[in-house]
Design an enzyme around this catalytic site. Structure first.
Site, PDB file in Angstrom:
ATOM      1  N   HIS A   1      -3.354  -5.026   1.785  1.00  0.00           N
ATOM      2  CA  HIS A   1      -2.701  -5.290   3.081  1.00  0.00           C
ATOM      3  C   HIS A   1      -2.692  -6.781   3.435  1.00  0.00           C
ATOM      4  CE1 HIS A   1      -2.235  -1.194   4.884  1.00  0.00           C
ATOM      5  NE2 HIS A   1      -3.091  -0.904   3.923  1.00  0.00           N
TER       6      HIS A   1
ATOM      7  N   GLU B   1      -1.015  -8.349   5.468  1.00  0.00           N
ATOM      8  CA  GLU B   1      -0.727  -8.590   6.893  1.00  0.00           C
ATOM      9  C   GLU B   1      -1.991  -8.515   7.738  1.00  0.00           C
ATOM     10  OE1 GLU B   1      -0.395  -5.902   5.269  1.00  0.00           O
ATOM     11  OE2 GLU B   1      -0.668  -4.127   6.521  1.00  0.00           O
TER      12      GLU B   1
ATOM     13  N   CYS C   1       0.832  -1.214   0.000  1.00  0.00           N
ATOM     14  CA  CYS C   1       0.000   0.000   0.000  1.00  0.00           C
ATOM     15  C   CYS C   1       0.869   1.268   0.000  1.00  0.00           C
ATOM     16  CB  CYS C   1      -0.984  -0.055   1.161  1.00  0.00           C
ATOM     17  SG  CYS C   1      -2.416   0.986   0.842  1.00  0.00           S
TER      18      CYS C   1
HETATM   19  N1  GLN Z   1      -3.513   6.452   0.889  1.00  0.00           N
HETATM   20  C1  GLN Z   1      -2.265   6.161   1.522  1.00  0.00           C
HETATM   21  C2  GLN Z   1      -1.108   6.913   0.832  1.00  0.00           C
HETATM   22  O1  GLN Z   1      -1.308   7.565  -0.115  1.00  0.00           O
HETATM   23  C3  GLN Z   1      -1.967   4.667   1.498  1.00  0.00           C
HETATM   24  C4  GLN Z   1      -2.972   3.946   2.370  1.00  0.00           C
HETATM   25  C5  GLN Z   1      -2.455   2.688   2.983  1.00  0.00           C
HETATM   26  O2  GLN Z   1      -1.247   2.444   3.058  1.00  0.00           O
HETATM   27  N2  GLN Z   1      -3.356   1.899   3.492  1.00  0.00           N
HETATM   28  O3  GLN Z   1      -0.018   6.838   1.299  1.00  0.00           O
END
Ligand code: GLN
Length: 197
Positions: free
Chosen positions: A170, A172, A77
Site C-alpha cells: 500500500h 498510499e 493490493c
Molecule cells: N486480501 C485482500 C483480497 O484478497 C487484499 C487486501 C488488501 O487490499 N489490503 O482482496
C-alpha cells in the site's frame, strides 16, 4: 493531469490525498461515465471479491477493462488481484489483463500486516517503506512483465507490463510518494508516445 481512483470500496481516499499533494486532479470513479477524460486510473486495496462484485453491480467491469486496456492503470493490493490474469479462482470477477499469476492472502491469517524496507531499483537506492495488509504475492510473471521488486525471500511484490503497474503493498499509506510519481511518469511516457504517432 487527471487521474481516476476506483472508489467502490477500500483505500481510495488515501490515494486521492497523495495525488492531490502532487498537484494532480483526483476523480472518484463509481460509474462508467466517470472514466471519461482520465489520463490514468488507480485501483486501490480493499477486498478484491467485494470490488469485483460491486464492479459487476455498477456495470463497470467491461468499461474498466476497456479503460485499462488502453490507458495507464495501477492496482495496489486488491487492485493487483483485480488486474491479474490468473488468481487461481474462476468465480471471482477480475479484469484479467496483466500476465501475472497471483496468490491471494499469501502471508496467511497469522501475519495480518507488516512493513518492510523494500528494494525497488526503479525508485532509486533508498528502500521503499512497504506496508503489506493481507497481501497477495505474484507467484510468476509471463514474458513482457518486468519485475520491479521482490521480498528478501525472492517473492515478487511489484511488477509492470507496459502501461499496467501492480504493487502487492500500500504505497498510499506510508507517506512516501515515489510510487505515485513513478505512475505519473508512466502516464507522461504513454501520452508522449500517443502525441508522437
Ligand atoms: N486480501 C485482500 C483480497 O484478497 C487484499 C487486501 C488488501 O487490499 N489490503 O482482496
Amino acid at each position: 493531469m487527471k487521474i481516476g481512483v476506483l472508489a467502490l470500496q477500500g483505500a481510495f481516499l488515501e490515494h486521492e490525498k497523495v495525488l492531490r499533494s502532487l498537484g494532480v486532479t483526483a476523480v472518484e470513479v463509481r460509474l462508467p461515465e466517470h472514466l471519461h477524460d482520465l489520463d490514468g486510473l488507480i485501483i486501490p486495496g480493499g477486498e478484491s471479491t467485494t470490488i469485483g462484485k460491486l464492479a459487476v453491480d455498477y456495470g463497470l467491469l467491461e468499461p474498466l477493462r476497456q479503460f485499462a486496456t488502453a490507458y495507464p492503470t495501477w492496482g495496489t493490493c486488491a487492485g493487483l488481484i483485480f488486474l491479474a490474469k490468473d488468481i487461481g479462482i474462476d468465480r471471482q470477477p477480475v479484469l484479467g489483463l496483466m500476465d501475472i499469476h497471483v496468490n491471494r492472502n499469501a502471508f496467511g491469517r497469522q501475519v495480518d500486516s507488516f512493513e518492510v524496507d523494500l528494494a525497488v531499483p526503479a525508485l532509486g537506492d533508498v528502500p521503499f517503506p512497504a506496508l503489506f495488509i493481507r497481501a497477495p504475492v505474484i507467484t510468476a510473471v509471463e514474458p513482457g512483465v518486468t519485475v520491479l521488486s521482490r521480498l528478501a525471500d525472492g517473492r515478487i511484490v511489484a511488477a509492470q507490463q507496459g502501461h499496467l503497474l501492480a504493487t502487492a503493498f500500500h504505497p498510499e499509506l506510508t507517506g512516501d510518494p515515489r510510487f505515485h510519481r513513478y505512475f505519473l511518469k508512466m502516464i507522461e511516457k504513454v501520452e508522449n508516445l500517443r502525441t508522437s504517432d
